[in-house]
Design a protein around this motif. Sequence first.
Motif: not given
Length: 147
Positions: A42-61, A134-141
């Motif tokens: 379900g999560m994967s279906a929400l993101f564009a194939e060419a997406s970019a994920i950033f979490e807590n200061g790290k690029s996750e690809g 979603i093409v770019q998602y950046h989260s931190s906590s």
Amino acid sequence: MDHSGHGTHHSDKTGSASEDVSGAEDILEAYRAALVSRDAAGMSALFAEASAIFENGKSEGSFANYMEHHLGPELDAITSFTFTDPTLTMTRKGHMAYGYETYGYRIELEDGRVIERDGVATSVLSHDESGWKIVQYHSSSHAPRRP
């Protein structure tokens, strides 16, 4: 759909239905729901194939990379995932939208550990004939600050 628990909504509307933000909001709410239910597909279906994920200061690809190397293995160890006090502010600019979220979350792990955090996320979404992705998602906590 009741959006009263999602905080302030903002849209740069010019009176046109094409500037509506509800579809983009629905995608971010679906991502949160998929995390709670630990629904990887379900999560994967929400993101564009060419997406970019950033979490807590790290690029996750891309999200696919993030799922394979980071989030996926974590999902297997989670027995409960809950969000508290989510807010969402969304703005649409043509076929793009960007969102800002705040939330608390609690994760219970198989080994009995409990993780509680306050988080923020920013998102960029794109709309085409297949809908919003979603093409770019950046989260931190961080650990909650107690008075």
